[in-house]
Enzyme design. Structure first.
Site, mmCIF file in Angstrom:
data_model
loop_
_atom_site.group_PDB
_atom_site.id
_atom_site.type_symbol
_atom_site.label_atom_id
_atom_site.label_comp_id
_atom_site.label_asym_id
_atom_site.label_seq_id
_atom_site.Cartn_x
_atom_site.Cartn_y
_atom_site.Cartn_z
ATOM 1 N N HIS A 34 1.150 -1.352 -0.117
ATOM 2 C CA HIS A 34 -0.076 0.158 -0.020
ATOM 3 C C HIS A 34 0.835 1.211 0.205
ATOM 4 O O HIS A 34 0.781 2.105 -0.997
ATOM 5 C CB HIS A 34 -0.947 -0.040 1.283
ATOM 6 C CG HIS A 34 -1.678 1.029 1.438
ATOM 7 N ND1 HIS A 34 -3.160 1.160 1.071
ATOM 8 C CD2 HIS A 34 -1.656 2.401 1.645
ATOM 9 C CE1 HIS A 34 -3.772 2.326 1.304
ATOM 10 N NE2 HIS A 34 -2.857 3.080 1.684
ATOM 11 N N GLU A 35 1.880 1.318 0.984
ATOM 12 C CA GLU A 35 2.540 2.641 1.011
ATOM 13 C C GLU A 35 3.529 2.722 -0.156
ATOM 14 O O GLU A 35 3.638 4.010 -0.721
ATOM 15 C CB GLU A 35 3.354 2.671 2.331
ATOM 16 C CG GLU A 35 2.820 2.642 3.755
ATOM 17 C CD GLU A 35 1.453 3.550 3.764
ATOM 18 O OE1 GLU A 35 1.597 4.811 3.292
ATOM 19 O OE2 GLU A 35 0.612 3.465 4.450
ATOM 20 N N HIS A 41 1.685 4.645 -2.957
ATOM 21 C CA HIS A 41 1.638 5.812 -2.761
ATOM 22 C C HIS A 41 3.249 6.696 -3.191
ATOM 23 O O HIS A 41 3.207 7.475 -3.676
ATOM 24 C CB HIS A 41 1.714 6.340 -1.280
ATOM 25 C CG HIS A 41 0.278 6.245 -0.883
ATOM 26 N ND1 HIS A 41 -0.872 6.621 -1.580
ATOM 27 C CD2 HIS A 41 -0.227 5.790 0.585
ATOM 28 C CE1 HIS A 41 -1.780 6.285 -0.808
ATOM 29 N NE2 HIS A 41 -1.650 5.808 0.376
ATOM 30 N N HIS A 56 3.869 6.302 -6.790
ATOM 31 C CA HIS A 56 2.943 7.463 -7.421
ATOM 32 C C HIS A 56 3.557 8.813 -7.373
ATOM 33 O O HIS A 56 3.382 9.633 -8.237
ATOM 34 C CB HIS A 56 1.376 7.482 -6.627
ATOM 35 C CG HIS A 56 0.501 8.398 -7.395
ATOM 36 N ND1 HIS A 56 -0.965 8.332 -6.730
ATOM 37 C CD2 HIS A 56 0.293 9.010 -8.496
ATOM 38 C CE1 HIS A 56 -1.718 9.005 -7.681
ATOM 39 N NE2 HIS A 56 -0.812 9.596 -8.492
#
Ligand SMILES: [Zn+2]
Length: 634
Positions: free
Chosen positions: A419-420, A423, A426
């Site tokens: 998940h992290e 980010h 991105h």
């Protein structure tokens, strides 16, 4: 602390001795190889101080541009200085925040963080004249300015975006008063980091809540707190989780009028800011801030409402698997399929996450592998004393992402890592492809890249195992993520919208109205096998997200989009992948819904949400099949 097993040994960097995470250890006890490197921001605290002094000097220079921005060359020079200073401040606030995140009790780290945030607020106030002067220019003058000063082209997206809401700007006097009143509709920082007084009051009330003791699984009395509530609510012992939920909700009930007054105060303030700028409805003002059509919000609510049947089926399945006489609010949280403790070494996690994301192609993988390698300085991996719990990813343009983890090697940690780094990648890709001015993506699309990665990881792990018990655990994770992120957050979003709509119609937001609105939603969402408890309608009053000004719905649209995009990349190959990477590289160069449409998801339509809810339903079917098969029984 996890049990130290031979298999739990985590290899040290460069093949040195294994390291075992221990949350009670001092930071000094964690090998430096597993800590992020803040010298990429500032060599030390003294360099940070010099950075802030430099910012103050730049800010003083900025003032000289006031009343000169009708001249194109001045406008360009002023924007050069504005963005240069803002970037320097981003660097300083990040340094302050990261120092504090791993040294929570340090007065020095707190001071660094507070001073950098104060400097940012001062700067934003001091730069307010830029917006006022840019918005006062007639369209023709702006067109002429672009022709007269070609270098202004670098700021065109920024200026056009600023001028998009021109019709909602008032005269200087009114603007001055609104900014003194705490207007947040023009804030260039995350809205939810600037609490208004009612939100502060609600937080204070929750902090002071006189929660009762409960008896834990061994019958020992423990004080219920908001931080251990989640653990006891998920207890496999029904008595314990009932005591936790009844303890919290019963206490919330005693303060229902104070809580209602706080939320009503927040809604009044939101309505005041929206109305004073000429918006018909608060939702238009707050979604319009990031150029999001309110139809996206109502489409989400309508679509989820039309597909509650799978959630009802889920409640019935829970009742059956857990052998419950009825399903209460406190039965929704214990895992239906208990998962054994895992202790995955970090290097295995890196291999797993990169294998799961292999369909994103070599360019993505190369950067991902570099960032996952602790030697990159991106990552602060292990828990220790005085380190903030949980995980996050932060970024400043021109440096690299910083990821905070609290790694123990559980499935949640692996999923959080994926998940992290969603980010992180991105941010990394947007910064690699965009100039600073358009590099930061808006919060509305932030949770897409992260949930995309979670979905890819879950799919990858499912493809690796035929073991029915293991498959059940993984399917259960998938189901719970859709339930808590799409269904539950949409329930909050629907509550938030109903509350604002009532206030806009002049209906007073009493404790009774709020409780009834919430209770009716809970009953509708969970369906016929769910039995309402006497205080279920009080749950709204401890949900901080209801103060986030039309933000909570973006968790649900984020996961729906993440799932849809992961499916596209998995089944449609290179073209779908490139379209998705195009969105990740887009920063703020185009409006968020347009970037997302470019990747293949149109949130004005129900498709992506329907597909996610269909996946939820299909996954339930798969779980039922496994549970019915003899091999699925323990
Ligand atoms: Zn996230």
């Amino acid at each position: 602390m996890i049990p130290i097993l031979a298999a739990a040994a985590i290899a040290g960097a460069g093949g040195s001795a294994p390291f075992h995470p221990d949350a009670s250890m001092e930071r000094a006890g964690v090998p430096d190889a597993y800590k992020w490197r803040l010298d990429a921001l500032f060599a030390d605290d003294a360099a940070f101080e010099r950075g802030l002094a430099d910012v103050a000097a730049k800010q003083a220079k900025l003032a000289a541009f006031e009343k000169s921005l009708a001249r194109p060359a001045k406008l360009r020079e002023c924007l050069d200085l504005y963005f240069e200073t803002r970037l320097a401040l981003n660097r300083a606030t990040l340094y302050g925040n990261l120092r504090l995140a791993v040294d929570q009790k340090s007065a020095r780290a707190q001071a660094l963080s507070e001073r950098s945030l104060k400097a940012l607020a001062d700067f934003m106030a001091a730069a307010g004249f830029i917006r006022r002067e840019v918005l006062r220019l007639p369209d023709e003058a702006v067109r002429k300015a672009y022709r007269a000063e070609p270098k202004l082209a670098a700021y065109r997206t920024y200026l056009d975006e600023l001028r998009r809401r021109r019709a909602h700007v008032l005269g200087d006097e009114a603007e001055r008063v609104l900014s003194l009143a705490g207007d947040n509709l023009w804030a260039e920082v995350d809205l939810n980091e600037i609490p208004a007084d009612p939100e502060k009051f609600s937080k204070a009330l929750l902090a002071d809540l006189p929660l009762p003791d409960l008896r834990d699984e061994a019958g020992k009395p423990v004080r219920l707190t908001l931080s251990n509530y989640g653990v006891y609510r998920a207890s496999p012992d029904r008595r314990v989780r009932r005591e936790a939920v009844e303890g919290l909700f019963g206490t919330l009930r005693r303060f229902e009028h104070a809580s209602a007054a706080a939320l009503a105060g927040q809604v009044d303030f939101t309505l005041f800011l929206a109305k004073s700028r000429g918006y018909g409805k608060a939702i238009e003002a707050y979604l319009g801030k990031d150029d999001i059509d309110p139809a996206v919000y109502t489409n989400l609510v309508r679509t989820v409402r039309a597909h509650l049947a799978p959630l009802h089926r889920y409640v019935a399945l829970r009742k059956r698997i857990m052998g419950l006489p009825d399903v209460r609010l406190y039965d929704l949280y214990p895992p239906v399929v208990p998962a054994p403790k895992m202790s995955m070494p970090y290097d295995e996690a890196v291999r797993t996450v990169t294998a799961a994301l292999a369909p994103l192609g070599e360019e993505y993988l190369t950067a991902l592998r570099r960032g996952l390698d602790p030697a990159s300085g991106w990552l602060d991996l292990y828990p220790h004393r005085d380190k903030e719990s949980g995980a996050f990813c932060s970024y400043v343009f021109g440096v690299h992402p910083f990821v905070k983890m609290n790694w123990f090697g559980e499935y949640e940690d692996l999923s959080t890592l994926a998940h992290e780094y969603g980010h992180a990648m991105h941010s990394h890709l947007s910064a690699a492809r965009q100039p600073y001015v358009t590099s930061a993506y808006v919060p509305f699309i932030a949770e897409i890249a992260s949930t995309f990665n979670e979905k890819m990881l879950n799919d990858h792990l499912l493809a690796q195992t035929q073991d029915p018990q293991r498959r059940l655990q993984l399917l259960n994770r998938r189901v719970d993520s859709v339930r808590t992120t799409i269904y539950r957050q949409t329930l909050f979003a629907e509550f938030e919208l109903a509350v604002h709509t009532a206030a806009e119609a002049g209906t007073p937001l009493t404790a009774e109205l709020l409780e009834k609105t919430y209770r009716d939603l809970v009953a509708a969402y969970y369906g016929p096998d769910y039995v309402l408890g006497p205080d279920d309608g009080m749950e709204w009053s401890y949900i901080p997200h209801l103060y986030y000004k039309f933000y909570v719905f973006s968790y649900a649209t984020g996961l729906s989009s993440g799932i849809a995009l992961a499916e596209r990349v998995r089944t449609q190959g290179a073209a779908a992948r490139d379209a998705y990477l195009g969105m990740l590289s887009g920063g703020q160069s185009r409006p968020p819904l347009e970037l997302l449409r470019g990747a293949g998801v149109d949130l004005a339509r129900p498709d992506a949400i329907e597909a996610a809810l269909r996946l939820f339903d299909d996954t339930l079917g798969e779980m039922e099949k496994l549970l019915a098969a003899p091999a699925g029984k323990k």
